[in-house]
Structure formats: C-alpha cells, structure tokens
Write an enzyme that holds these catalytic residues in place. Structure first.
Site, PDB file in Angstrom:
ATOM      1  CB  CYS A 267     -19.087  28.669  63.949  1.00 19.93           C
ATOM      2  SG  CYS A 267     -18.291  26.882  63.545  1.00 19.93           S
TER       3      CYS A 267
ATOM      4  CD  GLU B 177     -29.088   1.503  13.162  1.00 26.05           C
ATOM      5  OE1 GLU B 177     -28.285   2.156  13.983  1.00 26.05           O
ATOM      6  OE2 GLU B 177     -29.054   0.969  12.311  1.00 26.05           O
TER       7      GLU B 177
ATOM      8  CG  ASP C 106     -19.868   7.656  24.788  1.00 26.23           C
ATOM      9  OD1 ASP C 106     -21.078   8.507  24.619  1.00 26.23           O
ATOM     10  OD2 ASP C 106     -20.302   7.113  26.150  1.00 26.23           O
TER      11      ASP C 106
ATOM     12  CG  LEU D 138     -31.401   8.858  18.903  1.00 26.10           C
ATOM     13  CD1 LEU D 138     -30.569   7.447  19.028  1.00 26.10           C
ATOM     14  CD2 LEU D 138     -32.908   7.977  18.343  1.00 26.10           C
TER      15      LEU D 138
ATOM     16  NE  ARG E  58     -28.129  15.853  17.302  1.00 23.90           N
ATOM     17  CZ  ARG E  58     -28.222  16.864  18.671  1.00 23.90           C
ATOM     18  NH1 ARG E  58     -27.752  17.769  19.518  1.00 23.90           N
ATOM     19  NH2 ARG E  58     -29.602  17.182  18.659  1.00 23.90           N
TER      20      ARG E  58
ATOM     21  CB  CYS F 254     -18.161  26.138  67.677  1.00 22.49           C
ATOM     22  SG  CYS F 254     -19.621  27.110  66.889  1.00 22.49           S
TER      23      CYS F 254
ATOM     24  CE  LYS G 174     -27.608   7.136  22.339  1.00 18.93           C
ATOM     25  NZ  LYS G 174     -26.969   7.833  23.237  1.00 18.93           N
TER      26      LYS G 174
ATOM     27  CD  GLU H  41     -21.968   8.992  17.988  1.00 20.03           C
ATOM     28  OE1 GLU H  41     -23.039   9.601  17.582  1.00 20.03           O
ATOM     29  OE2 GLU H  41     -22.107   9.159  18.692  1.00 20.03           O
TER      30      GLU H  41
ATOM     31  CB  CYS I 107     -21.241  23.604  65.741  1.00 17.23           C
ATOM     32  SG  CYS I 107     -20.483  23.781  65.267  1.00 17.23           S
TER      33      CYS I 107
ATOM     34  CB  CYS J  90     -22.778  26.752  62.894  1.00 22.77           C
ATOM     35  SG  CYS J  90     -22.182  27.233  64.216  1.00 22.77           S
TER      36      CYS J  90
ATOM     37  CE1 TYR K   2      -4.024   1.923   0.668  1.00 18.28           C
ATOM     38  CE2 TYR K   2      -1.909   3.481   1.955  1.00 18.28           C
ATOM     39  CZ  TYR K   2      -4.129   3.075   1.580  1.00 18.28           C
ATOM     40  OH  TYR K   2      -4.412   4.156   1.679  1.00 18.28           O
TER      41      TYR K   2
ATOM     42  CE  LYS L 271     -30.706   4.256  14.012  1.00 20.11           C
ATOM     43  NZ  LYS L 271     -29.749   4.050  13.464  1.00 20.11           N
TER      44      LYS L 271
ATOM     45  CE  LYS M 261     -28.573   7.476  26.170  1.00 14.62           C
ATOM     46  NZ  LYS M 261     -28.516   8.992  27.587  1.00 14.62           N
TER      47      LYS M 261
ATOM     48  CE1 TYR N 273     -26.893   8.200  13.244  1.00 15.86           C
ATOM     49  CE2 TYR N 273     -24.601   7.481  14.494  1.00 15.86           C
ATOM     50  CZ  TYR N 273     -25.794   8.414  14.251  1.00 15.86           C
ATOM     51  OH  TYR N 273     -25.366  10.231  14.762  1.00 15.86           O
TER      52      TYR N 273
HETATM   53  S1  IVH Z   1     -29.889   7.112  14.946  1.00 17.19           S
HETATM   54  C1  IVH Z   1     -32.568  10.550  14.790  1.00 17.19           C
HETATM   55  N1  IVH Z   1     -28.070   5.575  15.851  1.00 17.19           N
HETATM   56  O1  IVH Z   1     -27.245   9.241  19.827  1.00 17.19           O
HETATM   57  C2  IVH Z   1     -31.991   9.601  15.054  1.00 17.19           C
HETATM   58  N2  IVH Z   1     -27.734   7.787  16.877  1.00 17.19           N
HETATM   59  O2  IVH Z   1     -29.385  11.205  20.861  1.00 17.19           O
HETATM   60  C3  IVH Z   1     -31.063  10.103  14.440  1.00 17.19           C
HETATM   61  N3  IVH Z   1     -26.320   7.725  18.160  1.00 17.19           N
HETATM   62  O3  IVH Z   1     -26.215  12.066  18.849  1.00 17.19           O
HETATM   63  C4  IVH Z   1     -29.467   8.688  15.446  1.00 17.19           C
HETATM   64  N4  IVH Z   1     -25.345   5.600  18.114  1.00 17.19           N
HETATM   65  O4  IVH Z   1     -24.764  11.020  16.837  1.00 17.19           O
HETATM   66  C5  IVH Z   1     -28.287   6.981  15.598  1.00 17.19           C
HETATM   67  N5  IVH Z   1     -26.212   3.436  16.026  1.00 17.19           N
HETATM   68  C6  IVH Z   1     -26.752   4.789  16.429  1.00 17.19           C
HETATM   69  C7  IVH Z   1     -26.628   5.776  16.946  1.00 17.19           C
HETATM   70  C8  IVH Z   1     -27.196   7.165  17.373  1.00 17.19           C
HETATM   71  C9  IVH Z   1     -24.805   6.509  18.125  1.00 17.19           C
HETATM   72  C10 IVH Z   1     -26.253   8.938  18.854  1.00 17.19           C
HETATM   73  C11 IVH Z   1     -26.122  10.176  18.030  1.00 17.19           C
HETATM   74  C12 IVH Z   1     -27.137  10.801  18.387  1.00 17.19           C
HETATM   75  C13 IVH Z   1     -27.197  10.874  19.639  1.00 17.19           C
HETATM   76  C14 IVH Z   1     -29.063  10.506  19.939  1.00 17.19           C
END
Ligand code: IVH
Length: 666
Positions: A427, A113, A117, A84, A136, A407, A115, A170, A404, A422, A37, A286, A310, A222
């Site tokens: 004090c 999916e 971070d 969300l 965003r 004191c 989520k 993300e 107290c 107190c 590469y 979703k 969550k 995503y």
């Molecule tokens: S869909 C309209 N899919 O979560 C909804 N969001 O509050 C579009 N996030 O800041 C979001 N993983 O960046 C979606 N697999 C995933 C995600 C994801 C992380 C984050 C997203 C957003 C927050 C939603």
C-alpha cells in the site's frame, strides 16, 4: 564617621530595608519611593564594602549569590510535602465534606484558598533567618534551591520574630511577567515557555541564581510544615501569624461556616479567575480547626482534611468540516476530524483524532456537526460530544470505507481490535509512512529526507521501500523538481551516512509494531546482530525486561514475513550496519541514568544519547525516580516538568558539555 557609628548605621539600614521590602513585596503597600529605597540600598552596599566582615547572609544586599556547581544537593523534608486529593464537581466536594464530618463527629468550618498554579517549595528558618529552600521533589526528598529562592523579594531573609519553623508555599510567575519573558525570548529567537507554571519551574531550577533573579517570580505561603511551638488552633490564625512574621500570604482566602459557603466561593472564582494577575487551576478547601486536622490525619499521599477542587477543562465549540481517513505505517486506518480552527486553552485546534469507527458511532459525530472540544490534560485536543440540537439535517453520517483509500485493498478488522487495517504490504500510504519513519531522527536520521521529498521520490517511481534509497543515483535526483547539484549531493551523502547508524536505530527504523526506540535498543543489546534478532524465538524475546507478550508476538510475526526478510537482505547488501558495536572508551557515567529532552543546539538528541552511552551511562526515554540527570534543551516540555516535580537534577546543554568534558578529564 567612626567605625562604631558605621556599624550602627549598617544595622539600621538593614532593618529599614527589610521593613520597606516587606511593605513593598509582601503588603504591596510601599511607604517610600523606589528612588529612596535605592538610595538606602546604595548606602548599605558602600558601608558593607568597607566592612566586609560584617556581611551576613540575611543582609538585604545578599539576595543574588553564586552559581551552584555540579547540580543541586538533595534535602530530606522533615515533614513530607503531601499532595491533595481532587474533587471535580459539586457532588465530589459534598462527599468530601460528608466524609470529614463523619470522621470529625460534628459539623466543621472550612477555609477556602486559591490553588496557585506554580510549584511547591519548602522554606526553613532558624531563629528567624532563612537557611534553606527546597523543591517538593517526591514529597520526601527535594532539591536545595536556597540560592535561587533568596532572589525572590517576597521571601523574607529574616523574619520579624526569631522563630524556627518550616513553611510551604507556591512559587509562581505572574501572567504579565510571563508574557514579557516570552516576548523577550521570541525576539532573541529562544524557545518559548508553554505556560507560566513551566516558566516558574524552569526559573527556580537554574544553576545560576542571576537567571532566577531576572525572572520576576513571586510566592504565596500557604501552610506551616513544622514549628517549634504550638499556640495556634486554626488554619486561618496560622495564615495571619505567617503574615505577621513577614511572609506573603494570599489575600484571596475565606473562612466558610459550611460547605454551601465553600461552593459559593468556588462559583465566584470559577467566574473571576481570568481576571487574576496569575494562573490558578482550582480551589483548595481545608478544614479550619488544627485539632480536627490532626484527628483526620493523612493517607500516604494526601491529608484527609483538605481537597483540591479542580476547574473543568477549558472547552469550546467547533464545527466538523470533514472526517478524513488516514492510513498509518502499520496499516491502521483511522478517522480524523477536520475542524473549524478554534481557540481552546490558549492554542488553535483544527483537527482531532477520532481513533476508530466505534468511537465516532458512540459519540454520534457527523460531518457538519457542531461539537464540544477540549484539550485532554490541556494538551491533546479531543471531541467531548456532538451537539445534535444544532443539526440542520444537512449533516452526513460517517462511514468507514470498506477499502483502503490509498490502495483500494479490502480493509480488515481483527477480532478484539477496534482498528481497521489495510493489510496490503505494498500500500503506497503505508510505504510513504514507513519511509518517513525510517528517515526520521531517532531512526536512521537521514537529513533532507522529509515527507515532501519522500512523496516526490515515490511519485517518480524511484523508491518503494527503505532499501531502494540506497540505490538512488545522482542522475535520477537531478531530474527531479526543486533538486539542484548541491541538494542532490547532500541527500546522497545523508543516505550514505545512515549506513553506519547503530543497530538499535535500524531495529527501530524497521517500524515493527510496538517496538519503540527503547525496546529497539534492548533488542539490539540483547541480540547483538540483526541475524540473531531475526532468528529469535518468542521464548527468548520474552526474557528481555522491556519485552512483554504483545511485543514478543509482534517481533516474531514481523520476522516471519518474507517481505520483511527480503527488505533486510537488501539493506544488508547495500551495506547498512547490522551489528551492535561494543561499548568502548571510558565508563565514567556508569551507574547514572540520563534522559535527554528538548532541542539541543550542538547535537541531535540521538547523538547526545549515544555520547552518554559511550561514557557508560544508562539512557532512558522517560523520567522516573531512577533518573539521575535530565538534559533539557530548548522547548523541553512535560519531561522537564516531571523531572522538576521529582527533584531530579536538570542540566542545560552547556552544563551537559561541561560534565562530559569534566568526566573525560578525570
Ligand atoms: S495546601 C497537604 N494550598 O497544590 C496539602 N496547596 O496537590 C498541602 N497548591 O503541589 C497543600 N495552592 O503546591 C495548598 N493554597 C494552596 C495551594 C496548594 C497550590 C499546590 C501545592 C501542591 C498541590 C497539592
């Protein structure tokens, strides 16, 4: 070789490199060695050097560009980036499904999916070429971070079909890269990032893309924001299509026939999430059918067709070794649990605030109890509940003292207040806390006057209140343990220097209940002198923006007490500044609102703020949509994250200096 042959080879190399990039970064399945590469890349670089006019932005050689000057431009999103709504348990998830199916009028299938971070970004492609990447921001308007996103290898610069579309994903930092980065920073003595998300957010918001390029970021795409044709019918198909186009999509995705299958997916990942190479904070569920998604629509904030489950906050069990009682600056007496040092969500917790007597009673927390602890919002440790089933009978019920602990004065509880106080102004515990506050950085900023020295001065009977500080003499200090010629002189000089602090600092330093540094500044600006502030009436105080009933009452109450007026008289007699100096010099930054956070090298935070104000800027303590710039030093925390979320321009110390110098020249 002739020019035509060279140009043909350039095109070939670009195509090959794009393909291998895709195999390596998106599919994680390379078909050539790194060495091969690199050879192809070198050949392309050499050829492009010979024909610079052929270099296009989507060439694989063009990942790292030049630094952005003067901050990131704003970008209006064509389709808003919504957030969300959350579900915190199985019931809330089932409620979501019921709502969805009621609106849809039929059973629906879902896609689960992870989520991720990290931070949400939007990527725009025109005819298959990556033209813009944005944060965003507030969902409507973000910041143009194209140059930085280009450095992320899994973001294609050219798609495999010449389509125009906008996708969302993300950006995150894998755990391994995060640990390595922090290790390097620790070795260099630099501040560490608190978690991979902050590290990722900090990295994409660098003005110099070279820094971003060095940070090993990755992305999962995503969803599609806008697209110029509508052949797709399901979310799962759109993910497949995105992958075909060359985007990196998550392999951890599952099509579920019903909400029970969704719950199984959630349970699996709640268990397994620690084994992933990156952090996740939940599961996104979703609705699969795009037609049903459209039918359900969105509220102002979030779509009705998706929910974020969550994960529960991380918890651990600790033992309460003791419950101590603390006397604060304003006399509030609060219990504090001393715990066996316990690891929760990445850091060791050994104490937790218990707030007041009722709190301890309601939670039935006893000395000796085992308790479940967690970090609220993953930061402040708290006790969730005690575990009575683990009691041995040796536990002791906590009783709030009647007097107290510092004191001996009878404690009082005012009607409507949970706190016990107190009320003895003399004090020693309160004097000690008041002196610490007075000397602290945002107050009179007296260097070298920390808690240990204050305790020493009190014990030696040299000071009781802030005015006593100005009577200290060299001969007294030199007598004290650990004090030498130099340290005594330094301390006296620091105390002397504090006499010239702005009025706002002094107002804050007095420690009036509910008067933080922002309110203190407003008061200083409004009244202009301590004399006028002292005589202020409730009716006038309440007209100030930052002042509500609670603050106004507290200020009036403070100045109605003879002991406070006596203190102020003695401070004045000692030569402490009591007036607000008029803003002077240029007003280049007028109309801009700044927030300063983290540790700066060349200034104290307060000095930086004063400098900004002297240039006409408005300086506030919290980040909001009205903030124009955030100046972030080392160890910047939640304010930085918030600014990034809101898409506010972040300047490091050097950029801040440049800005100040630049405005000075203009
Ligand atoms: S869909 C309209 N899919 O979560 C909804 N969001 O509050 C579009 N996030 O800041 C979001 N993983 O960046 C979606 N697999 C995933 C995600 C994801 C992380 C984050 C997203 C957003 C927050 C939603």
């Amino acid at each position: 070789m002739g020019k035509n042959a060279d140009l043909k080879r350039i095109a070939e190399l670009r195509e090959q490199l794009n393909y291998h990039n895709y195999r390596y970064y998106v599919l994680d399945d390379p078909v050539i060695s790194d060495h091969e590469y690199d050879q192809l890349m070198r050949e392309l670089i050499e050829l492009e050097a010979r024909y610079p006019e052929t270099v296009t932005p989507d060439s694989p050689t063009q990942r790292v560009g030049h630094a952005v000057v003067g901050g990131f431009a704003q970008v209006e999103h064509r389709t808003p980036l919504l957030s969300l709504s959350n579900a915190f348990n199985q019931k809330e998830l089932e409620d979501f499904a019921k709502r969805v199916e009621r609106w849809a009028g039929a059973p629906v299938d879902y896609v689960c999916e992870l989520k991720f971070d990290g931070l949400a970004v939007s990527l725009t492609y025109e005819n298959g070429i990556f033209v813009r990447g944005a944060t965003r921001g507030d969902g409507q308007v973000g910041e143009d971070i194209t140059q930085n996103l280009r450095t992320i290898r899994s973001i294609p610069l050219r798609l495999r079909e010449p389509v125009s579309l906008e996708v969302r994903g993300e950006v995150y930092m894998p755990k391994e890269a995060y640990e390595l980065l922090n290790k390097e920073r620790a070795e260099k003595g630099e501040a560490l990032f608190a978690n991979p998300r902050n590290a990722a957010a900090g990295s994409v918001r660098q003005l110099d893309p070279k820094v971003t390029a060095s940070r090993k970021l990755d992305i999962y795409v995503y969803s599609i924001g806008t697209v110029d044709h509508e052949l797709l019918t399901t979310h799962i198909d759109s993910i497949k299509w995105l992958k075909e186009l060359g985007f990196k999509v998550s392999p951890y995705i599952q099509h579920c026939e019903n909400i029970d299958q969704v719950w199984t997916f959630i349970e699996t990942w709640t268990e397994k999430r620690g084994s992933l190479p990156f952090d996740i904070d939940g599961i996104v569920v979703k609705v699969n059918s795009l037609a049903v998604q459209e039918k359900l629509g969105a509220t102002a904030k979030s779509p009705r067709w998706a929910v974020a489950y969550k994960f529960p906050a991380e918890q651990a069990v600790a033992q309460v070794l003791d419950i101590e009682v603390n006397v604060g600056r304003t006399g509030a007496v609060t219990p504090l649990a001393i715990l066996t040092p316990t690891l929760v969500a990445g850091s060791t917790v050994s104490r937790a605030a218990l707030h007041n007597e009722d709190y301890v009673k309601n939670k039935d927390i006893r000395i000796g109890d085992y308790v479940v602890i967690q970090k609220a919002g993953d930061v402040i440790p708290e006790i969730v509940r005690s575990l009575p089933e683990r009691r041995t009978g040796q536990e002791k019920i906590f009783m709030m003292p009647q007097v107290c602990p510092a004191c001996g004065e009878q404690l009082q509880r005012q009607a409507g207040e949970a706190a016990v106080r107190c009320v003895n102004f003399e004090c020693p515990a309160q004097s000690y806390e008041r002196l610490i506050h007075y000397a602290s950085r945002n107050a009179m900023n007296i260097e070298g006057l920390g808690p240990a020295v204050i305790q020493q001065l009190i014990d030696a009977g040299l000071v009781e209140d802030p005015a006593d500080l100005y009577q200290l003499r060299y001969e007294q200090l030199i007598e004290l343990e650990r004090f030498g010629h130099k340290s005594a002189e330094n301390l006296l000089a620091a105390i002397e220097a504090s006499k010239t602090r702005p009025l706002a600092n002094l107002v804050f330093a007095l420690g009036i209940r509910f008067v933080g540094s922002e309110v203190a500044r407003e008061l200083a600006l409004h009244f202009g002198s301590m004399e006028r502030l002292r005589q202020a009436e409730y009716a006038e105080l309440i007209t100030i923006d930052a002042v509500g009933e609670k603050i106004a009452t507290s200020v009036v109450d403070y100045f109605s007490r003879p002991e406070n007026n006596d203190l102020i008289d003695r401070l004045q007699a000692a030569g402490v500044n009591m007036v607000q100096s008029k803003a002077s010099g240029s007003q280049f930054l007028a109309g801009h609102t700044f927030v300063v956070t983290g540790k700066l090298e060349r200034f104290s935070r307060r000095e930086a703020e004063d400098l900004l104000r002297s240039l006409g800027a408005n300086v506030t303590s919290s980040v909001s949509r009205n903030t124009t710039y955030l100046i972030a030093g080392e160890k910047a925390g939640s304010k930085l994250t918030k600014a990034q979320e809101l898409g506010i321009t972040v300047l490091n110390e050097q950029q801040f200096l440049d800005l100040v110098q630049q405005t000075g020249r203009n």
